[in-house]
Design an enzyme around this catalytic site. Structure first.
Site, PDB file in Angstrom:
ATOM      1  N   LYS A 183       0.853  -1.194   0.000  1.00  0.00           N
ATOM      2  CA  LYS A 183       0.000   0.000   0.000  1.00  0.00           C
ATOM      3  C   LYS A 183       0.885   1.240   0.000  1.00  0.00           C
ATOM      4  CE  LYS A 183      -2.219   3.008   3.054  1.00  0.00           C
ATOM      5  NZ  LYS A 183      -2.266   4.055   2.063  1.00  0.00           N
ATOM      6  N   GLU A 257      10.156   2.123  10.305  1.00  0.00           N
ATOM      7  CA  GLU A 257      11.118   3.211  10.078  1.00  0.00           C
ATOM      8  C   GLU A 257      10.346   4.510  10.210  1.00  0.00           C
ATOM      9  OE1 GLU A 257      14.089   2.643  10.182  1.00  0.00           O
ATOM     10  OE2 GLU A 257      14.139   0.499   9.788  1.00  0.00           O
ATOM     11  N   CYS A 291      13.267  12.041   6.228  1.00  0.00           N
ATOM     12  CA  CYS A 291      13.246  11.582   7.623  1.00  0.00           C
ATOM     13  C   CYS A 291      14.594  11.810   8.290  1.00  0.00           C
ATOM     14  CB  CYS A 291      12.875  10.108   7.680  1.00  0.00           C
ATOM     15  SG  CYS A 291      13.939   9.092   6.653  1.00  0.00           S
ATOM     16  N   GLU A 391       9.235  16.709  15.550  1.00  0.00           N
ATOM     17  CA  GLU A 391       9.565  16.575  14.127  1.00  0.00           C
ATOM     18  C   GLU A 391       8.655  17.509  13.323  1.00  0.00           C
ATOM     19  OE1 GLU A 391       8.368  13.096  11.781  1.00  0.00           O
ATOM     20  OE2 GLU A 391      10.386  13.044  10.949  1.00  0.00           O
TER      21      GLU A 391
HETATM   22  P1  NAP Z   1       2.169   8.655   7.652  1.00  0.00           P
HETATM   23  O1  NAP Z   1       1.046   9.614   7.710  1.00  0.00           O
HETATM   24  O2  NAP Z   1       2.488   7.888   8.877  1.00  0.00           O
HETATM   25  O3  NAP Z   1       1.829   7.665   6.445  1.00  0.00           O
HETATM   26  C1  NAP Z   1       2.742   6.709   5.977  1.00  0.00           C
HETATM   27  C2  NAP Z   1       1.993   5.569   5.305  1.00  0.00           C
HETATM   28  O4  NAP Z   1       1.289   4.846   6.301  1.00  0.00           O
HETATM   29  C3  NAP Z   1       0.930   6.015   4.296  1.00  0.00           C
HETATM   30  O5  NAP Z   1       0.855   5.041   3.270  1.00  0.00           O
HETATM   31  C4  NAP Z   1      -0.342   6.009   5.128  1.00  0.00           C
HETATM   32  O6  NAP Z   1      -1.491   5.864   4.347  1.00  0.00           O
HETATM   33  C5  NAP Z   1      -0.088   4.766   5.969  1.00  0.00           C
HETATM   34  N1  NAP Z   1      -0.777   4.681   7.256  1.00  0.00           N
HETATM   35  C6  NAP Z   1      -0.968   5.663   8.168  1.00  0.00           C
HETATM   36  N2  NAP Z   1      -1.605   5.158   9.245  1.00  0.00           N
HETATM   37  C7  NAP Z   1      -1.808   3.830   9.003  1.00  0.00           C
HETATM   38  C8  NAP Z   1      -2.449   2.764   9.731  1.00  0.00           C
HETATM   39  N3  NAP Z   1      -2.985   2.966  10.939  1.00  0.00           N
HETATM   40  N4  NAP Z   1      -2.475   1.534   9.171  1.00  0.00           N
HETATM   41  C9  NAP Z   1      -1.932   1.306   7.958  1.00  0.00           C
HETATM   42  N5  NAP Z   1      -1.350   2.293   7.224  1.00  0.00           N
HETATM   43  C10 NAP Z   1      -1.267   3.524   7.744  1.00  0.00           C
HETATM   44  O7  NAP Z   1       3.532   9.364   7.181  1.00  0.00           O
HETATM   45  P2  NAP Z   1       3.780  10.338   5.936  1.00  0.00           P
HETATM   46  O8  NAP Z   1       3.206  11.681   6.237  1.00  0.00           O
HETATM   47  O9  NAP Z   1       3.368   9.659   4.683  1.00  0.00           O
HETATM   48  O10 NAP Z   1       5.380  10.430   5.933  1.00  0.00           O
HETATM   49  C11 NAP Z   1       6.085  11.304   6.758  1.00  0.00           C
HETATM   50  C12 NAP Z   1       6.661  10.573   7.951  1.00  0.00           C
HETATM   51  O11 NAP Z   1       7.428   9.461   7.495  1.00  0.00           O
HETATM   52  C13 NAP Z   1       7.630  11.425   8.754  1.00  0.00           C
HETATM   53  O12 NAP Z   1       7.372  11.229  10.116  1.00  0.00           O
HETATM   54  C14 NAP Z   1       9.000  10.879   8.371  1.00  0.00           C
HETATM   55  O13 NAP Z   1       9.996  11.055   9.340  1.00  0.00           O
HETATM   56  C15 NAP Z   1       8.684   9.443   8.160  1.00  0.00           C
HETATM   57  N6  NAP Z   1       9.680   8.808   7.304  1.00  0.00           N
HETATM   58  C16 NAP Z   1      10.570   7.954   7.880  1.00  0.00           C
HETATM   59  C17 NAP Z   1      11.568   7.353   7.115  1.00  0.00           C
HETATM   60  C18 NAP Z   1      12.545   6.397   7.734  1.00  0.00           C
HETATM   61  O14 NAP Z   1      13.186   5.651   6.989  1.00  0.00           O
HETATM   62  N7  NAP Z   1      12.713   6.386   9.041  1.00  0.00           N
HETATM   63  C19 NAP Z   1      11.641   7.623   5.743  1.00  0.00           C
HETATM   64  C20 NAP Z   1      10.712   8.504   5.182  1.00  0.00           C
HETATM   65  C21 NAP Z   1       9.725   9.080   5.970  1.00  0.00           C
HETATM   66  P3  NAP Z   1      -2.304   7.148   3.798  1.00  0.00           P
HETATM   67  O15 NAP Z   1      -1.371   7.878   2.887  1.00  0.00           O
HETATM   68  O16 NAP Z   1      -3.467   6.548   3.084  1.00  0.00           O
HETATM   69  O17 NAP Z   1      -2.689   7.961   4.996  1.00  0.00           O
END
Ligand code: NAP
Length: 490
Positions: A183, A257, A291, A391
């Site tokens: 997904k 991650e 990130c 963050e």
């Molecule tokens: P997000 O809102 O947590 O969403 C990430 C993914 O998870 C999306 O596909 C989202 O779907 C899905 N998702 C959210 N809640 C879920 C749940 N309860 N069950 C299943 N899927 C769920 O994060 P984002 O805004 O896309 O990305 C930014 C964040 O990612 C930042 O905090 C950044 O630090 C982190 N990040 C970390 C890394 C690393 O390697 N550590 C790398 C890149 C980014 P939807 O889009 O449909 O909501």
């Protein structure tokens, strides 16, 4: 669920479930919007339902036995063919990536090519998985370990690296014989679609990779919580990652991650010009939406002003615009939500610290149609301030003055996160001490906090990751395999 027969028709992109390109049972769609020009709809994607998600999981479960028995050279050949496809279409896919996510075109091209390279890496590395043998007293018995796949693995990814993060999760899963439900982010699903399409066209048997779009609320639980899902590899926010980690059954492996609040320490002996470059490249490229992006700069008080002058000069020179325009350094923020978040932290920073530059919405001409903001720089930031602790995930730099190495390390480590950290210094003793003392999974010395190799482990400490399995490199294979110990007598 209706059969769409083709992956994409009239700008509507299908799900891939059980080897067929299909529409969602809801019949509903959602739009993938260009953040540089919100009148540009990049594509329409399936707003899938729980039932669609259950079908995807069931298809992956049904395909597992056949795929785990498929010769590894066949599996590797499929990854390699998919890599060929990405490379052959890199120009087109890079443009799509920029249109859906906003980053400058050269960075999108690098990301597409890096994803192809990741598929090639695992096609080879996956063939060198080994076990161990154990000496024992029985002359007629061999004791050894074998590594085997887990089963159905769910891959959930964010929008900021919409093809390279999926590639580094899906490739090690497939090469080790697992089946996948993937997904992508609802904010940038097209690049993930291109990866799924490349793998399907390369000859993956039906059900081995299932691509499903839709909101986390509608399909999240259905692809993570069933017991048949043996592993969830997730990249995204700490809030969502922690929720999924707690919600899945005890028997489900997780690899999370998550977020970061990454520091760059600038010592007195550093080349201040290079240190300012590290801050700008590490903190502001991708408009701060990495990130591992630098968000806190812990600079020795004695050189703070000289460093800040250089930093501001470089920040002012950055060219902001549509990522498709040649020469642009920073594209727009990726979503309206990102823009709101960044502006609210800028307002917060103005209340609690000294505002030096930026944080303004850009307007006029092309800017009026996109989510453009100038990078913001704050100084006199202290540990208790929200811009020092939370963050932001945007182009906001917080300068914190420190008195010596011990103070810098204490402040750098005074955070819930531990993803990446960097130091700028010429002193070999400090380089050594920093690598030992810093609480971060990725440690950089005279390099940006951002960036990691395909062939090296990647992951964070503290609330930046589950402290279980690293991604990337050879360690990326560990997550997707389990060990059996075999006692073979005659
Ligand atoms: P997000 O809102 O947590 O969403 C990430 C993914 O998870 C999306 O596909 C989202 O779907 C899905 N998702 C959210 N809640 C879920 C749940 N309860 N069950 C299943 N899927 C769920 O994060 P984002 O805004 O896309 O990305 C930014 C964040 O990612 C930042 O905090 C950044 O630090 C982190 N990040 C970390 C890394 C690393 O390697 N550590 C790398 C890149 C980014 P939807 O889009 O449909 O909501």
């Amino acid at each position: 669920m209706t059969d769409a027969t083709s992956p994409c028709a009239d700008g509507v992109f299908a799900n891939l479930i059980d080897g067929a390109w299909v529409r969602s049972s809801t019949g509903d769609l959602f739009a993938d919007i260009n953040p540089a020009d919100t009148t540009d709809v990049v594509g329409q994607f399936q707003a899938s339902s729980k039932e669609d998600a259950e079908r995807a999981v069931a298809a992956a479960a049904a395909a597992f036995e056949g795929w785990r028995r498929t010769p590894i050279t066949t599996r590797a050949r499929i990854l390699t063919r998919a890599a060929d496809h990405l490379e052959a279409n890199a120009g087109r896919f890079a443009e799509e990536l920029t249109r859906e996510e906003g980053k400058p075109l050269p960075q999108s091209r690098d990301e597409v090519l890096r994803s192809a390279q990741t598929l090639r890496f695992y096609a080879v590395e996956g063939q060198s998985l080994t076990g161990e043998t154990f000496v024992n007293d029985d002359p007629d018995m061999d004791v050894f370990t074998v590594r085997e796949p887990l089963g159905v693995c769910t891959v959930i990814t964010p929008w900021n690296f919409p093809i390279s993060i999926p590639a580094r999760k899906i490739a090690p899963a497939l090469i080790t014989g697992n089946t996948v439900v993937f997904k992508p982010s609802s904010d940038a699903p097209l690049s993930g679609f291109r990866l799924a399409e490349a793998l399907a066209a390369a000859g993956l048997p039906k059900g081995v990779l299932n691509f499903i779009t839709g909101s986390a609320g509608a399909i999240g639980a259905a692809i993570t919580e069933p017991a048949v899902v043996r592993a969830v590899s997730f990249t995204g926010s700490t809030r969502a990652g922690e929720h999924i980690h707690r919600a899945v059954p005890f028997t489900t492996r997780t690899q999370m991650e998550l977020g970061g609040k990454n520091p760059l320490i600038v010592m007195e002996d550093a080349d201040l010009d290079k240190a300012a470059d590290l801050a700008v490249k590490g903190g502001l490229s991708l408009s701060g939406q990495a990130c591992t992006g630098t968000s806190r700069i812990l600079v020795m008080a004695s050189v703070r002003d000289a460093f800040t002058d250089r930093l501001l000069e470089k920040v002012r020179a950055l060219k902001i615009g549509n990522g498709l325009t040649p020469g642009v350094d920073l594209g727009p923020l990726a979503t309206a939500g990102q823009l709101d978040t960044v502006l609210s932290y800028v307002a917060q920073g103005k209340r609690e610290a000294t505002h030096l530059y930026g944080g303004d919405c850009l307007s006029g001409d092309e800017y009026d149609r996109g989510y453009y903001v100038t990078p913001a720089v704050f100084t006199d930031v202290t540990q208790d301030m929200r811009i020092a602790r939370e963050e932001i995930f945007g182009p906001v730099l917080a300068i914190i003055a420190v008195d010596g190495y011990a103070d810098a390390i204490a402040k750098a480590n005074d955070t819930d996160y531990g993803l990446a950290a960097a130091i700028a210094t010429r002193d070999p003793r400090l380089m050594h001490a920093f690598a030992r003392d810093i609480q971060a999974g990725t440690v950089k010395i005279n390099r940006t906090t951002t960036g990691n190799l395909i062939n090296a482990p990647f992951g964070g400490l503290k609330r930046s990751s589950t402290s279980t399995f690293r991604e990337s490199g050879r360690t990326g294979l560990d997550f997707y395999t389990q060990t059996k110990t075999v006692y073979r007598g005659c």
